[in-house]
Structure formats: structure tokens, C-alpha cells
Motif scaffolding. Structure first.
Motif, PDB file in Angstrom:
ATOM      1  N   GLU A   1      -7.246  12.066 -29.893  1.00 44.50           N
ATOM      2  CA  GLU A   1      -7.383  10.788 -29.189  1.00 44.50           C
ATOM      3  C   GLU A   1      -8.852  10.530 -28.841  1.00 44.50           C
ATOM      4  O   GLU A   1      -9.349   9.407 -28.967  1.00 44.50           O
ATOM      5  CB  GLU A   1      -6.538  10.786 -27.910  1.00 44.50           C
ATOM      6  N   MET A   2      -9.579  11.577 -28.435  1.00 44.31           N
ATOM      7  CA  MET A   2     -11.001  11.417 -28.127  1.00 44.31           C
ATOM      8  C   MET A   2     -11.793  11.019 -29.368  1.00 44.31           C
ATOM      9  O   MET A   2     -12.777  10.291 -29.281  1.00 44.31           O
ATOM     10  CB  MET A   2     -11.573  12.698 -27.529  1.00 44.31           C
ATOM     11  N   CYS A   3     -11.357  11.488 -30.511  1.00 43.04           N
ATOM     12  CA  CYS A   3     -12.007  11.140 -31.772  1.00 43.04           C
ATOM     13  C   CYS A   3     -11.884   9.626 -31.999  1.00 43.04           C
ATOM     14  O   CYS A   3     -12.857   8.966 -32.387  1.00 43.04           O
ATOM     15  CB  CYS A   3     -11.327  11.910 -32.898  1.00 43.04           C
ATOM     16  N   GLN A   4     -10.713   9.076 -31.746  1.00 46.25           N
ATOM     17  CA  GLN A   4     -10.505   7.636 -31.898  1.00 46.25           C
ATOM     18  C   GLN A   4     -11.389   6.864 -30.924  1.00 46.25           C
ATOM     19  O   GLN A   4     -11.967   5.829 -31.275  1.00 46.25           O
ATOM     20  CB  GLN A   4      -9.030   7.297 -31.686  1.00 46.25           C
ATOM     21  N   ARG A   5     -11.529   7.374 -29.715  1.00 48.42           N
ATOM     22  CA  ARG A   5     -12.392   6.713 -28.727  1.00 48.42           C
ATOM     23  C   ARG A   5     -13.859   6.789 -29.128  1.00 48.42           C
ATOM     24  O   ARG A   5     -14.615   5.836 -28.934  1.00 48.42           O
ATOM     25  CB  ARG A   5     -12.164   7.313 -27.340  1.00 48.42           C
ATOM     26  N   ALA A   6     -14.279   7.915 -29.693  1.00 42.23           N
ATOM     27  CA  ALA A   6     -15.658   8.057 -30.165  1.00 42.23           C
ATOM     28  C   ALA A   6     -15.926   7.082 -31.318  1.00 42.23           C
ATOM     29  O   ALA A   6     -16.998   6.474 -31.381  1.00 42.23           O
ATOM     30  CB  ALA A   6     -15.925   9.499 -30.595  1.00 42.23           C
ATOM     31  N   ARG A   7     -14.964   6.930 -32.219  1.00 43.52           N
ATOM     32  CA  ARG A   7     -15.113   5.957 -33.312  1.00 43.52           C
ATOM     33  C   ARG A   7     -15.255   4.534 -32.759  1.00 43.52           C
ATOM     34  O   ARG A   7     -16.087   3.754 -33.227  1.00 43.52           O
ATOM     35  CB  ARG A   7     -13.902   5.999 -34.247  1.00 43.52           C
TER      36      ARG A   7
END
Length: 142
Positions: free
Chosen positions: A73-79
Motif C-alpha cells: 500500500e505504501m508503494c502505491q502511495r509513493a507512486r
């Protein structure tokens, strides 16, 4: 020999966003002051000021992938953070695997300056520098 390229990198987090600047000639990066974020939202004027000061050819945003390579989920937020930088400021964005960068940064900081330095300074800026140096190596820019 081509001219050195300058890059900014961000280690995205919900409370702090680590920042680093680097250049392709040496493949090295230096930590900058970390930016405060509120639930992952930075003060956009601070991002704008960094872009104006350093005028990077590209911005690299670390992706906190799971150890198996899948996106968290953090990866999606970073994107989303990276895409917003591109949308607001028109700068090119690249994403880089940041697995274990914070762990590596913490180890480096403790080794260099002891446990208190880690507690006082945190690792966000150093993590961003590690992300950027790793990305430049992968791009063959060292």
C-alpha cells in the motif's frame, strides 16, 4: 563524455520525506534536510523550492516493495506522490526499488556516529541518498 546530470530523490513516508541530491559524473548522492509530511502530504512549496534550487533532470522516488517484489500500500502511495510531482511541476519521474534502504541507512548512521545520531537525525535523507546512488548504478551512471 556527456555532461553530468543532476537528480533529486525522495524516500516517501507518512510523517517524513527524505531528500537527496546526486549527480551522474561520480554516481554519488548527498542527503538533504528531510521534509515533514502530514499523512504523506508534503508542503508542496518545499518540493517546489528544492526543484528550483537543484534543477534536476529527473526526480527518483523510492518504492517500498515487499521482499517478494510485490507492491505494498505504501508503494502505491509513493507512486501517487511521484505522479503528483510530475503533474504539478512537469519534471520527469523515475521510480526505484528501495527495499532495505532504511535498514542500510540506519546501520551506516550508527556505524558513523553512534546510536544517538540515529535517534537525533533519523535516516530519511540518508535513505534517499542510498536510493539515488543505487538507481544511478542501475542506470550505468557512475
Amino acid at each position: 563524455m556527456s555532461a553530468a546530470q543532476r537528480y533529486l530523490a525522495f524516500d516517501y513516508g507518512l510523517r517524513w520525506i527524505g531528500c537527496a541530491v546526486g549527480q551522474s559524473l561520480t554516481g554519488s548522492a548527498s542527503a538533504l534536510k528531510s521534509l515533514r509530511a502530514k499523512d504523506g502530504i508534503p508542503q508542496w512549496h518545499e518540493i517546489e523550492a528544492l526543484l528550483k534550487e537543484w534543477q534536476p533532470q529527473s526526480v527518483v522516488v523510492g518504492l517500498p516493495l515487499n521482499m517478494d517484489g510485490s507492491e505494498s500500500e505504501m508503494c502505491q502511495r509513493a507512486r501517487k506522490f511521484g505522479n503528483r510531482i510530475h503533474g504539478r511541476f512537469g519534471v520527469a519521474i523515475d521510480f526505484a526499488d528501495e527495499r532495505l534502504s532504511s535498514f542500510e541507512a540506519k546501520g551506516e548512521l550508527i556505524e558513523q556516529a553512534g546510536n544517538q545520531a540515529f535517534k537525533d537525525r533519523g535516516v530519511d535523507g540518508l535513505s534517499a541518498a542510498i536510493i539515488l546512488e543505487s538507481w544511478m548504478r542501475e542506470q550505468g551512471q557512475n
